[in-house]
Design a protein around this motif. Sequence first.
Motif, PDB file in Angstrom:
ATOM      1  N   LEU A  15     -42.676 -19.210  27.362  1.00  0.00           N
ATOM      2  CA  LEU A  15     -43.926 -19.196  26.609  1.00  0.00           C
ATOM      3  C   LEU A  15     -43.743 -18.900  25.136  1.00  0.00           C
ATOM      4  CD1 LEU A  15     -46.353 -17.366  29.054  1.00  0.00           C
ATOM      5  CD2 LEU A  15     -46.161 -19.807  28.622  1.00  0.00           C
ATOM      6  N   THR A  16     -42.605 -18.313  24.748  1.00  0.00           N
ATOM      7  CA  THR A  16     -42.464 -17.921  23.351  1.00  0.00           C
ATOM      8  C   THR A  16     -41.570 -18.857  22.551  1.00  0.00           C
ATOM      9  OG1 THR A  16     -40.689 -16.424  24.022  1.00  0.00           O
ATOM     10  CG2 THR A  16     -42.892 -15.481  23.808  1.00  0.00           C
ATOM     11  N   ALA A  17     -40.859 -19.747  23.193  1.00  0.00           N
ATOM     12  CA  ALA A  17     -39.956 -20.643  22.459  1.00  0.00           C
ATOM     13  C   ALA A  17     -40.320 -22.088  22.743  1.00  0.00           C
ATOM     14  CB  ALA A  17     -38.510 -20.382  22.878  1.00  0.00           C
ATOM     15  N   PRO A  18     -40.823 -22.802  21.754  1.00  0.00           N
ATOM     16  CA  PRO A  18     -41.166 -24.203  21.987  1.00  0.00           C
ATOM     17  C   PRO A  18     -39.935 -25.031  22.287  1.00  0.00           C
ATOM     18  CG  PRO A  18     -41.343 -23.639  19.655  1.00  0.00           C
ATOM     19  CD  PRO A  18     -41.088 -22.365  20.381  1.00  0.00           C
ATOM     20  N   PRO A  19     -40.057 -25.984  23.206  1.00  0.00           N
ATOM     21  CA  PRO A  19     -38.892 -26.825  23.535  1.00  0.00           C
ATOM     22  C   PRO A  19     -38.510 -27.702  22.356  1.00  0.00           C
ATOM     23  CG  PRO A  19     -40.895 -27.688  24.559  1.00  0.00           C
ATOM     24  CD  PRO A  19     -41.250 -26.367  23.955  1.00  0.00           C
ATOM     25  N   ALA A  20     -37.255 -28.132  22.366  1.00  0.00           N
ATOM     26  CA  ALA A  20     -36.736 -28.902  21.234  1.00  0.00           C
ATOM     27  C   ALA A  20     -37.460 -30.225  21.063  1.00  0.00           C
ATOM     28  CB  ALA A  20     -35.239 -29.136  21.426  1.00  0.00           C
ATOM     29  N   THR A  21     -37.987 -30.774  22.158  1.00  0.00           N
ATOM     30  CA  THR A  21     -38.622 -32.083  22.061  1.00  0.00           C
ATOM     31  C   THR A  21     -39.993 -32.023  21.400  1.00  0.00           C
ATOM     32  OG1 THR A  21     -39.446 -31.773  24.315  1.00  0.00           O
ATOM     33  CG2 THR A  21     -37.419 -33.028  24.055  1.00  0.00           C
ATOM     34  N   VAL A  22     -40.617 -30.846  21.360  1.00  0.00           N
ATOM     35  CA  VAL A  22     -41.921 -30.699  20.723  1.00  0.00           C
ATOM     36  C   VAL A  22     -41.758 -29.759  19.539  1.00  0.00           C
ATOM     37  CG1 VAL A  22     -44.332 -30.051  21.009  1.00  0.00           C
ATOM     38  CG2 VAL A  22     -43.086 -31.066  22.910  1.00  0.00           C
ATOM     39  N   ASP A  23     -41.534 -30.350  18.393  1.00  0.00           N
ATOM     40  CA  ASP A  23     -41.378 -29.575  17.180  1.00  0.00           C
ATOM     41  C   ASP A  23     -42.304 -30.138  16.114  1.00  0.00           C
ATOM     42  OD1 ASP A  23     -40.186 -31.959  16.470  1.00  0.00           O
ATOM     43  OD2 ASP A  23     -38.143 -31.167  16.419  1.00  0.00           O
ATOM     44  N   ALA A  24     -42.188 -29.626  14.905  1.00  0.00           N
ATOM     45  CA  ALA A  24     -43.074 -30.052  13.820  1.00  0.00           C
ATOM     46  C   ALA A  24     -42.979 -31.558  13.579  1.00  0.00           C
ATOM     47  CB  ALA A  24     -42.738 -29.281  12.545  1.00  0.00           C
ATOM     48  N   ASP A  25     -41.757 -32.092  13.628  1.00  0.00           N
ATOM     49  CA  ASP A  25     -41.582 -33.528  13.379  1.00  0.00           C
ATOM     50  C   ASP A  25     -42.282 -34.365  14.445  1.00  0.00           C
ATOM     51  OD1 ASP A  25     -40.112 -33.019  11.117  1.00  0.00           O
ATOM     52  OD2 ASP A  25     -38.170 -33.216  12.108  1.00  0.00           O
ATOM     53  N   ALA A  26     -42.195 -33.917  15.704  1.00  0.00           N
ATOM     54  CA  ALA A  26     -42.829 -34.663  16.792  1.00  0.00           C
ATOM     55  C   ALA A  26     -44.351 -34.648  16.639  1.00  0.00           C
ATOM     56  CB  ALA A  26     -42.425 -34.068  18.139  1.00  0.00           C
ATOM     57  N   VAL A  27     -44.898 -33.501  16.255  1.00  0.00           N
ATOM     58  CA  VAL A  27     -46.347 -33.396  16.028  1.00  0.00           C
ATOM     59  C   VAL A  27     -46.755 -34.308  14.877  1.00  0.00           C
ATOM     60  CG1 VAL A  27     -48.225 -31.855  15.338  1.00  0.00           C
ATOM     61  CG2 VAL A  27     -46.502 -31.070  16.982  1.00  0.00           C
ATOM     62  N   ASP A  28     -45.998 -34.236  13.774  1.00  0.00           N
ATOM     63  CA  ASP A  28     -46.298 -35.089  12.616  1.00  0.00           C
ATOM     64  C   ASP A  28     -46.286 -36.572  12.999  1.00  0.00           C
ATOM     65  OD1 ASP A  28     -46.472 -32.843  11.067  1.00  0.00           O
ATOM     66  OD2 ASP A  28     -44.531 -33.109  10.077  1.00  0.00           O
ATOM     67  N   ALA A  29     -45.337 -36.955  13.826  1.00  0.00           N
ATOM     68  CA  ALA A  29     -45.213 -38.367  14.210  1.00  0.00           C
ATOM     69  C   ALA A  29     -46.451 -38.833  14.973  1.00  0.00           C
ATOM     70  CB  ALA A  29     -43.954 -38.574  15.050  1.00  0.00           C
ATOM     71  N   VAL A  30     -46.976 -37.984  15.864  1.00  0.00           N
ATOM     72  CA  VAL A  30     -48.177 -38.347  16.624  1.00  0.00           C
ATOM     73  C   VAL A  30     -49.368 -38.507  15.693  1.00  0.00           C
ATOM     74  CG1 VAL A  30     -49.851 -37.517  18.330  1.00  0.00           C
ATOM     75  CG2 VAL A  30     -47.401 -37.315  18.784  1.00  0.00           C
ATOM     76  N   VAL A  31     -49.542 -37.546  14.792  1.00  0.00           N
ATOM     77  CA  VAL A  31     -50.702 -37.576  13.904  1.00  0.00           C
ATOM     78  C   VAL A  31     -50.616 -38.752  12.936  1.00  0.00           C
ATOM     79  CG1 VAL A  31     -52.026 -36.309  12.176  1.00  0.00           C
ATOM     80  CG2 VAL A  31     -51.008 -35.086  14.101  1.00  0.00           C
ATOM     81  N   GLU A  32     -49.467 -38.952  12.340  1.00  0.00           N
ATOM     82  CA  GLU A  32     -49.325 -40.035  11.365  1.00  0.00           C
ATOM     83  C   GLU A  32     -49.444 -41.402  12.030  1.00  0.00           C
ATOM     84  OE1 GLU A  32     -49.727 -39.634   8.447  1.00  0.00           O
ATOM     85  OE2 GLU A  32     -48.762 -37.842   7.671  1.00  0.00           O
ATOM     86  N   ALA A  33     -48.954 -41.521  13.272  1.00  0.00           N
ATOM     87  CA  ALA A  33     -49.117 -42.792  13.990  1.00  0.00           C
ATOM     88  C   ALA A  33     -50.596 -43.081  14.212  1.00  0.00           C
ATOM     89  CB  ALA A  33     -48.380 -42.742  15.322  1.00  0.00           C
ATOM     90  N   TYR A  34     -51.354 -42.066  14.574  1.00  0.00           N
ATOM     91  CA  TYR A  34     -52.790 -42.261  14.779  1.00  0.00           C
ATOM     92  C   TYR A  34     -53.467 -42.650  13.470  1.00  0.00           C
ATOM     93  CZ  TYR A  34     -57.579 -41.474  16.318  1.00  0.00           C
ATOM     94  OH  TYR A  34     -58.908 -41.642  16.610  1.00  0.00           O
TER      95      TYR A  34
END
Length: 474
Positions: A15-34
């Motif tokens: 719960l305290t460590a986000p997995p490597a696959t979901v990081d700031a870059d991954a979030v940015d990619a989803v938002v910018e694609a939309y």
Amino acid sequence: MLTSTLSALLLATTLTAPPATVDADAVDAVVEAYRSQTTLPGVAVAVTRGTAVVRTAGYGRTAGGAPVSEHTAMAVASVSKSFTALAVAQLAQDGRLRLDDPVQAHLPEFAPADPRGAEVTVRQLLDQTSGLSDRTAAPEVGVRTLREAVAAVRGAELAADPGTRWDYHNQNFQVAARLVEVVGGSPFRDHLRRRVFEPLGMGGSETVDTERDLPPSARGHLKVLGAAVALPEPPAFGNGSGGVLSSAHDLAAWLIAQNNGGRGPTGGSVATPETIAATHTPSARSGSYALGWFTGATGSGAPLLDHGGDLFTSTAYQAVLPASGYGIAVMANTGSRHGDAQAIGERLIALVEGRERAPAEDPYLVVDLVLLGAGLGVCAGVVRGVVRARRWAAKRRVGPWTAVRLSVLLLPALLLATLGGVVGLLYRGREVSWLQVAYLYPTFVLVLAVTTPGCLAVAATRVAALVRRQGPAR
């Protein structure tokens, strides 16, 4: 014992460590694609996991042209209901009231015209089972304060016995916010600041009464023919039900508190774990609605707490995934018709669950183009109808059928005059003004506004041609 301890440690680590696959870059990619697939001008996003912030950021620009950042204050609309519910639950935690107390025991000014109003409990306000309804409540005309919002309920009838039926109704939460003022002894905005925002470090958050209180950063857009048009929010009252302004930075702290038993990222506490759990738990009568939160499941079947928020020029969405510890919040500066905030939120949930994300699309663009084409066709028909009025009249005999044919041309004017009531029926009987309809369906209203005088012109010229053909009365 050892097994349970290891399990607890493993869960805490997860719960305290986000997995490597979901990081700031991954979030940015989803938002910018939309954003690249739509015409969304600006959006702010927060993603958390456990006590960690995965990403807080702003993208694009405000209606005034300023860059959206993680600290930009934007409207969260009905996401505010979860804040109001927590404020009331805090009073219950303090022993100042009980959730199953009658509202009138603490707020005598709550006096609907329906005598069953005396039976409404505090919990029923928060889980939307009070019996108050958009179909029966008095309109909020001229309301500017929470006291006035409660006074407006005095003309209301109940649509059902309290506690028997769920009915989403904004005035439930306006009454609840006024209850916080009376029982807590301070203005609602001060209570939220002192008991919620400050302990969580949400220094850029506040709650406001009406659209006139929105700062420039919280103003939004309509989309017309795929283009975003900056416009002011129509007049409305929203404190308690939709008045909170916040930022991606601040909502990250709020999400962490929801997944961390009421404790924020810096250790400040807004409630006990039991109180937070109570706000997340629906009653038997409220179905999937808890106290300011909807309960459900994600696309992968995991438990989900969420709530959307719609203004006419902006939207918001928040989601908490208790099993994985994720939290997601989105604020978009486009109106309710497009639901951009929830669309991005759903894509971010798919991201953290490793599911495929559908490409974004704007179905209203096609609708707008069809309506525009229909409007141009009507304009051509109007010109033809006026020019050929004499020829039309020469082929007709004055009688009932001719009157019927002419009366059809009055239908657009009739629809335009009653449009608010017609749309209100689609929105659970809510009072909807003509201006609000124009914000909800701008292209349709534009086409209707052009069609109406055109049809009236055709009707007038045809009647005149019929009169001329009959000649002077003998």
